[in-house]
Design an enzyme around this catalytic site. Structure first.
Site, PDB file in Angstrom:
ATOM      1  N   ARG A  49      -6.030  20.360 -47.999  1.00 36.53           N
ATOM      2  CA  ARG A  49      -5.056  21.461 -47.888  1.00 36.53           C
ATOM      3  C   ARG A  49      -4.426  21.438 -46.492  1.00 36.53           C
ATOM      4  O   ARG A  49      -3.228  21.667 -46.336  1.00 36.53           O
ATOM      5  CB  ARG A  49      -5.708  22.815 -48.181  1.00 36.53           C
ATOM      6  CG  ARG A  49      -4.814  23.996 -47.797  1.00 36.53           C
ATOM      7  CD  ARG A  49      -5.137  25.307 -48.509  1.00 36.53           C
ATOM      8  NE  ARG A  49      -6.552  25.598 -48.601  1.00 36.53           N
ATOM      9  CZ  ARG A  49      -7.340  25.999 -47.587  1.00 36.53           C
ATOM     10  NH1 ARG A  49      -6.835  26.170 -46.379  1.00 36.53           N
ATOM     11  NH2 ARG A  49      -8.620  26.218 -47.781  1.00 36.53           N
ATOM     12  N   TYR A 102      21.520  30.857 -53.333  1.00 31.50           N
ATOM     13  CA  TYR A 102      20.755  30.388 -54.489  1.00 31.50           C
ATOM     14  C   TYR A 102      20.011  31.586 -55.095  1.00 31.50           C
ATOM     15  O   TYR A 102      19.384  32.372 -54.373  1.00 31.50           O
ATOM     16  CB  TYR A 102      19.769  29.307 -54.030  1.00 31.50           C
ATOM     17  CG  TYR A 102      18.860  28.835 -55.124  1.00 31.50           C
ATOM     18  CD1 TYR A 102      19.351  28.056 -56.168  1.00 31.50           C
ATOM     19  CD2 TYR A 102      17.516  29.180 -55.141  1.00 31.50           C
ATOM     20  CE1 TYR A 102      18.515  27.638 -57.186  1.00 31.50           C
ATOM     21  CE2 TYR A 102      16.677  28.764 -56.156  1.00 31.50           C
ATOM     22  CZ  TYR A 102      17.185  27.989 -57.178  1.00 31.50           C
ATOM     23  OH  TYR A 102      16.365  27.575 -58.192  1.00 31.50           O
ATOM     24  N   ASP A 174      19.944  25.945 -45.820  1.00 33.89           N
ATOM     25  CA  ASP A 174      19.456  25.330 -47.058  1.00 33.89           C
ATOM     26  C   ASP A 174      20.385  24.148 -47.331  1.00 33.89           C
ATOM     27  O   ASP A 174      21.537  24.329 -47.721  1.00 33.89           O
ATOM     28  CB  ASP A 174      19.492  26.362 -48.193  1.00 33.89           C
ATOM     29  CG  ASP A 174      18.989  25.799 -49.523  1.00 33.89           C
ATOM     30  OD1 ASP A 174      19.033  24.566 -49.710  1.00 33.89           O
ATOM     31  OD2 ASP A 174      18.584  26.599 -50.390  1.00 33.89           O
ATOM     32  N   LYS A 199      15.670  18.159 -55.898  1.00 32.53           N
ATOM     33  CA  LYS A 199      17.059  17.812 -56.200  1.00 32.53           C
ATOM     34  C   LYS A 199      17.368  16.409 -55.669  1.00 32.53           C
ATOM     35  O   LYS A 199      16.764  15.450 -56.082  1.00 32.53           O
ATOM     36  CB  LYS A 199      17.986  18.905 -55.650  1.00 32.53           C
ATOM     37  CG  LYS A 199      17.500  20.340 -55.939  1.00 32.53           C
ATOM     38  CD  LYS A 199      17.461  20.707 -57.405  1.00 32.53           C
ATOM     39  CE  LYS A 199      16.764  22.024 -57.709  1.00 32.53           C
ATOM     40  NZ  LYS A 199      17.151  23.174 -56.935  1.00 32.53           N
TER      41      LYS A 199
HETATM   42  C1  LIG Z   1      16.668  24.459 -56.571  1.00 34.79           C
HETATM   43  C2  LIG Z   1      17.077  25.113 -55.302  1.00 34.79           C
HETATM   44  C3  LIG Z   1      16.178  25.869 -54.548  1.00 34.79           C
HETATM   45  C4  LIG Z   1      14.761  26.146 -55.018  1.00 34.79           C
HETATM   46  O1  LIG Z   1      13.989  25.010 -55.075  1.00 34.79           O
HETATM   47  P1  LIG Z   1      12.790  24.756 -56.147  1.00 34.79           P
HETATM   48  O2  LIG Z   1      12.338  23.384 -55.820  1.00 34.79           O
HETATM   49  O3  LIG Z   1      13.377  24.918 -57.509  1.00 34.79           O
HETATM   50  O4  LIG Z   1      11.759  25.818 -55.880  1.00 34.79           O
HETATM   51  C5  LIG Z   1      16.626  26.415 -53.353  1.00 34.79           C
HETATM   52  N1  LIG Z   1      17.899  26.233 -52.932  1.00 34.79           N
HETATM   53  C6  LIG Z   1      18.801  25.535 -53.634  1.00 34.79           C
HETATM   54  C7  LIG Z   1      20.178  25.378 -53.113  1.00 34.79           C
HETATM   55  C8  LIG Z   1      18.424  24.954 -54.840  1.00 34.79           C
HETATM   56  O5  LIG Z   1      19.332  24.265 -55.550  1.00 34.79           O
END
Ligand SMILES: *Cc1c(COP(=O)(O)O)cnc(C)c1O
Length: 381
Positions: A49, A102, A174, A199
């Site tokens: 962890r 988001y 982000d 992504k």
């Molecule tokens: C998908 C996404 C998230 C969240 O991420 P997860 O891996 O689904 O928890 C945050 N910000 C953006 C812009 C996203 O596309």
């Protein structure tokens, strides 16, 4: 300094000293033998962890790609957001969120963080004057996404960083939509970068993960503390898959951008389409800033249908290669209706999106097939 792809392929990924394995091994062990009480072996590993060698390799690669000193990997993008928000904010603190954040980030702040006494405002971050008037003496964090999801709005990272810093707040970007290949926010003044590695970084729609990268030593220490204290860690195989995916990030992003540009050409001027949202279009409101801070404009394209919500739903149902699904950033092309899918949780709020909007995650298939598929689907709009 080494180039982007050299880092993607080598940073944190030297051949394994024990075996010579060229690819970082998948370490499943939850615990590590110690040389004596309190005496850790060479790698410094103790309990998985706290640290795991496969995760360390991934974290070093992520830090190198964003040009930062500290990288942390999480079990999801939202896990990364949770650790960041709880590290950087205390009861009574105020946070600025983009007006089209988001949906999951908005939900975490609105439905969870507010119960712990955190206050927030939403603001259009493409408008620096609006940001300035949203800042309060208690503002500790400005949250930014650029390009935004799903409207592809652009924030000027350097200008937003200056506003945040002059008010004593930190800026988080982000960077999920751009990926570090297209944009590196730390170099533009951001304090911390967040990714959903699910992504583009993972890139193959086969793993859920998140990341934070920062140059701020004090913040990095707090983040690592909470990552361990709250157990917000990804499993070794997830780390391994993400590391495998990110090696090809540069070539994938080039192809995503090429293909998106061709799709945009089809959409612009198509009689069924009323608006095309893509930062690469000269008429896009954020085009000049995007051209300044991004290498290219990426694989995400949104558009609005002249025939309204029903036309948008018909197009989403009619494509064959573009799979109807949430998420984005994988090698395969996806289509979705944000109002009824990814952004349903923000209906009725300031973050609501137009109901005639369709979002594409343009994949890296042969672009002529993608153009044919979308052209045929638009016939039914
Ligand atoms: C998908 C996404 C998230 C969240 O991420 P997860 O891996 O689904 O928890 C945050 N910000 C953006 C812009 C996203 O596309």
């Amino acid at each position: 300094m080494r180039g982007f792809s050299t880092n993607a392929i080598h940073a944190g990924q030297d051949p394994d000293p024990g075996t010579g394995a060229v690819i970082p091994p998948l370490h499943l062990s939850s615990t590590f033998a110690q040389d004596g009480v309190g005496g850790l072996r060479q790698g410094g590993f103790e309990y998985a962890r706290s640290a795991n060698p496969t995760r360390t390799a991934l974290q070093e690669a992520l830090a190198a790609l964003e040009g930062g000193r500290h990288g942390l990997a999480f079990g999801s993008g939202m896990g990364a957001a949770d650790v960041l928000l709880r590290s950087a904010l205390r009861p009574g603190d105020h946070l600025v969120l983009p007006h089209d954040a988001y949906g999951g980030t908005f939900r975490l702040v609105d439905k969870v963080l507010t119960h712990w006494g955190v206050e927030y405002s939403t603001v259009d971050l493409s408008d620096v004057v609006a940001l300035r008037s949203a800042m309060r003496p208690t503002t500790r964090l400005v949250w930014s996404e650029t390009p935004t999801n799903p409207l592809l709005g652009i924030a000027d990272i350097a200008a937003v960083a200056e506003e945040a810093h002059s008010a004593g707040a930190r800026l988080v970007v982000d960077n999920t939509f751009a990926s570090p290949y297209l944009q590196t926010p730390l170099a533009l003044g951001a304090d911390v970068v967040l990714h959903s590695t699910t992504k583009y970084i993972g890139g193959h729609s086969d793993v859920v993960g998140g990341a934070l990268v920062t140059d701020d030593d004090a913040l990095a220490e707090q983040l690592a503390f909470l990552q361990n204290a709250a157990g917000q860690v990804p499993g070794p195989f997830d780390n391994w898959l993400t590391l495998r995916g990110l090696k090809t990030l540069a070539v994938r992003m080039e192809r995503h951008s090429d293909n998106a540009e061709r799709i945009v050409e089809l959409l612009v001027g198509h009689p069924a389409v009323s608006h095309v949202l893509y930062p690469g279009l000269p008429e896009h409101p954020g085009h000049e800033i995007a051209a300044k801070q991004m290498r290219r404009f990426g694989g995400m394209v949104s558009f609005r249908l002249a025939g309204g919500r029903e036309a948008a739903l018909r197009v989403c149902a009619a494509t064959e290669l573009f799979t109807l699904a949430e998420s984005l950033g994988g090698v395969e092309s996806l289509i979705e209706h944000p109002g009824a899918m990814t952004h349903m949780s923000v209906a009725g709020s300031a973050l609501e999106v137009p109901d005639d909007l369709v979002r594409l995650s343009v994949g890296i298939e042969d672009v002529s097939d993608l153009v044919d598929d979308l052209r045929a689907a638009l016939e039914v709009a």
